[in-house]
Design an enzyme around this catalytic site. Sequence first.
Site, PDB file in Angstrom:
ATOM      1  N   VAL A  14       0.840  -1.209   0.000  1.00 19.70           N
ATOM      2  CA  VAL A  14       0.000   0.000   0.000  1.00 19.70           C
ATOM      3  C   VAL A  14       0.876   1.262   0.000  1.00 19.70           C
ATOM      4  O   VAL A  14       0.588   2.232  -0.702  1.00 19.70           O
ATOM      5  CB  VAL A  14      -0.976   0.005   1.198  1.00 19.70           C
ATOM      6  CG1 VAL A  14      -1.814   1.273   1.195  1.00 19.70           C
ATOM      7  CG2 VAL A  14      -1.890  -1.215   1.133  1.00 19.70           C
ATOM      8  N   LYS A 105      -7.025  -1.570   9.731  1.00 19.02           N
ATOM      9  CA  LYS A 105      -8.346  -1.914  10.310  1.00 19.02           C
ATOM     10  C   LYS A 105      -8.212  -2.598  11.658  1.00 19.02           C
ATOM     11  O   LYS A 105      -9.053  -2.406  12.548  1.00 19.02           O
ATOM     12  CB  LYS A 105      -9.161  -2.789   9.356  1.00 19.02           C
ATOM     13  CG  LYS A 105      -8.461  -4.037   8.862  1.00 19.02           C
ATOM     14  CD  LYS A 105      -7.898  -3.833   7.489  1.00 19.02           C
ATOM     15  CE  LYS A 105      -6.991  -4.950   7.052  1.00 19.02           C
ATOM     16  NZ  LYS A 105      -6.364  -4.687   5.766  1.00 19.02           N
ATOM     17  N   GLU A 129     -10.290   6.183   6.196  1.00 22.20           N
ATOM     18  CA  GLU A 129     -11.213   5.702   5.165  1.00 22.20           C
ATOM     19  C   GLU A 129     -10.687   4.429   4.497  1.00 22.20           C
ATOM     20  O   GLU A 129     -11.450   3.550   4.093  1.00 22.20           O
ATOM     21  CB  GLU A 129     -11.420   6.801   4.115  1.00 22.20           C
ATOM     22  CG  GLU A 129     -12.437   6.495   3.054  1.00 22.20           C
ATOM     23  CD  GLU A 129     -13.858   6.322   3.604  1.00 22.20           C
ATOM     24  OE1 GLU A 129     -14.389   7.255   4.200  1.00 22.20           O
ATOM     25  OE2 GLU A 129     -14.428   5.228   3.414  1.00 22.20           O
ATOM     26  N   GLY A 134     -11.164  -0.634   0.853  1.00 22.56           N
ATOM     27  CA  GLY A 134     -10.196  -0.056  -0.098  1.00 22.56           C
ATOM     28  C   GLY A 134     -10.646   1.305  -0.592  1.00 22.56           C
ATOM     29  O   GLY A 134     -10.767   2.251   0.184  1.00 22.56           O
ATOM     30  N   ILE A 136     -13.558   2.261  -1.739  1.00 25.92           N
ATOM     31  CA  ILE A 136     -14.990   2.609  -1.613  1.00 25.92           C
ATOM     32  C   ILE A 136     -15.167   3.626  -0.486  1.00 25.92           C
ATOM     33  O   ILE A 136     -14.731   3.376   0.639  1.00 25.92           O
ATOM     34  CB  ILE A 136     -15.842   1.357  -1.270  1.00 25.92           C
ATOM     35  CG1 ILE A 136     -15.590   0.230  -2.267  1.00 25.92           C
ATOM     36  CG2 ILE A 136     -17.321   1.709  -1.224  1.00 25.92           C
ATOM     37  CD1 ILE A 136     -16.263  -1.086  -1.880  1.00 25.92           C
ATOM     38  N   GLY A 187      -1.248 -11.163  -5.457  1.00 27.12           N
ATOM     39  CA  GLY A 187      -0.957 -10.134  -4.440  1.00 27.12           C
ATOM     40  C   GLY A 187      -2.179  -9.650  -3.694  1.00 27.12           C
ATOM     41  O   GLY A 187      -2.145  -8.615  -3.046  1.00 27.12           O
ATOM     42  N   GLU A 190      -3.049 -10.811   2.252  1.00 26.40           N
ATOM     43  CA  GLU A 190      -2.086 -10.162   3.147  1.00 26.40           C
ATOM     44  C   GLU A 190      -0.841 -11.047   3.180  1.00 26.40           C
ATOM     45  O   GLU A 190      -0.907 -12.221   2.818  1.00 26.40           O
ATOM     46  CB  GLU A 190      -2.677 -10.082   4.561  1.00 26.40           C
ATOM     47  CG  GLU A 190      -3.962  -9.279   4.679  1.00 26.40           C
ATOM     48  CD  GLU A 190      -3.721  -7.772   4.702  1.00 26.40           C
ATOM     49  OE1 GLU A 190      -2.567  -7.357   4.852  1.00 26.40           O
ATOM     50  OE2 GLU A 190      -4.695  -7.025   4.560  1.00 26.40           O
ATOM     51  N   LYS A 205     -13.108  -5.188  10.010  1.00 22.27           N
ATOM     52  CA  LYS A 205     -13.813  -4.179   9.206  1.00 22.27           C
ATOM     53  C   LYS A 205     -15.268  -4.028   9.646  1.00 22.27           C
ATOM     54  O   LYS A 205     -15.787  -2.911   9.712  1.00 22.27           O
ATOM     55  CB  LYS A 205     -13.717  -4.547   7.727  1.00 22.27           C
ATOM     56  CG  LYS A 205     -12.274  -4.454   7.192  1.00 22.27           C
ATOM     57  CD  LYS A 205     -12.153  -5.074   5.817  1.00 22.27           C
ATOM     58  CE  LYS A 205     -10.733  -5.003   5.283  1.00 22.27           C
ATOM     59  NZ  LYS A 205     -10.536  -5.835   4.093  1.00 22.27           N
TER      60      LYS A 205
HETATM   61  N1  HSE Z   1      -6.372  -8.546   2.455  1.00 19.31           N
HETATM   62  C1  HSE Z   1      -7.409  -7.586   2.367  1.00 19.31           C
HETATM   63  C2  HSE Z   1      -8.453  -8.083   1.391  1.00 19.31           C
HETATM   64  C3  HSE Z   1      -6.841  -6.278   1.922  1.00 19.31           C
HETATM   65  O1  HSE Z   1      -8.200  -9.078   0.729  1.00 19.31           O
HETATM   66  O2  HSE Z   1      -9.524  -7.521   1.286  1.00 19.31           O
HETATM   67  C4  HSE Z   1      -7.692  -5.114   2.188  1.00 19.31           C
HETATM   68  O3  HSE Z   1      -7.960  -4.949   3.546  1.00 19.31           O
END
Ligand code: HSE
Length: 461
Positions: A14, A105, A129, A134, A136, A187, A190, A205
């Site tokens: 990121v 998160k 945010e 992501g 949104i 990719g 995580e 989340k």
């Molecule tokens: N590993 C998370 C996903 C990344 O796949 O949604 C975003 O939080």
Amino acid sequence: MDALHIGLLGCGVVGGGLLSLLQENGEVLTRRLGQPLQVRRVLVRNLRRQRNLPLPPGVLTTDFEEVLADPRISIVVELMGGTEVARKYALRALRAGKHLVTANKALLALHATELLAEAEARHCMVGFEASVGGGIPILEALATLLAANRIESLHGIINGTTNYILGRMAHDHLPYAAALAAAQGLGYAEPDPTLDVDGTDSAHKIAILARLAFGVDIDFKEISVQGITEVGPDDLRVAARFGYALKLLASATYAEEQLHLSVRPALVPQTAALARIEGPYNAVQIIGNFCGPQLFVGQGAGPRATASAVACDILAIGARLMELAEYPSRRWLGAGAVQQTLARAQAKVSVAPRGAQRGRYLLLVPSGDPPGSAGTAAAGRRFEAGVAEILSRHGIAAPHTEWVAAAAAGEWCYALETEPVVERQVWAGLDALATLESVKAAAKAYRIEPLAVSQTKGSPP
Ligand code: HSE
């Protein structure tokens, strides 16, 4: 101010995405902000690692104190992940009077109250945010654009990795391990995919979303969490036969004066919008008492979409800092709506205990006895009668049944769709089914989420 200076903590996927955005969209940002945005320091673990970053020399450091001590850095952007070190650095940054932007998160789900109290005490702004969905803009929407509603329910596909894995299992008939490997290759997962596949990432989340949506404190441990590691390709096939898609669904619903919080693989009608969310896309369906059902869909994982949300938070904080610079007599404009809403969400709520929710379920009972073929019809009927007897003893009515051939030759699944029943009765029924001799492996139950407006009853807090 000649420029807005930021310090970046962490430069992984990121972080790299954010640096690309700052480079590619630098002109746009400068125009929106009225001044350039400069990265003063980037905290990394290893200076020797080969990186191809659009940064002038001398910006990378392995020493957090350098970021903290730089008086020109007004915003610290935490993109390290994890909770322990991230929490420590975030608190220290706030104590040093630096504003904070984070995509973390887990940090928010576990430590929001502490972090936001510190931010408030120091007159600091916090943007997060990027922590859910992501790119949104879901948190801002909940805190501002839907704030006049009582939220009745919130259902989301909020983990791109698991959504991609389930999609490959459903459409390409890949076994779980192969689908996970494909997700890692792209990719999406995580670094350690455990948090994705065991449901923890979605739980972090939904804790943030529910706190914003219902204005209440959420104890993370009260969320009922189940991941996708036990989902088999046959389950997805059987679900499709009954007209459902199997998704890792994070839900927060208010019913009968209780908040039901869960993350679990669940079934949604193939006709529902959430059933059509594929790959790394995320979607959140919210039902408010005046706005009705609203659906937010977009790219929920990946460096570019996440960097978009991070950069927008930086812009928002930058704009308020400019405002403050114009009116120096005003020491503090107050936090933004998302930060304020999360900070104020401290009322305790009664969270329903696990297993208390009513709903319909699809039961999958693996069997070695094939149904109805010559010579085995009697065995099939005996099996059905045994299952029916056990379920009825547990108060479970299941009028719709089907035999579905499993992928393995000679194996079958007897599938039953139940009438509405309390979940813990289903658990007890599954345990009892294990005592039937011809049940080949543990039976499974998937909750069916109708995702219809009429499902939500009761008055939210
Ligand atoms: N590993 C998370 C996903 C990344 O796949 O949604 C975003 O939080």
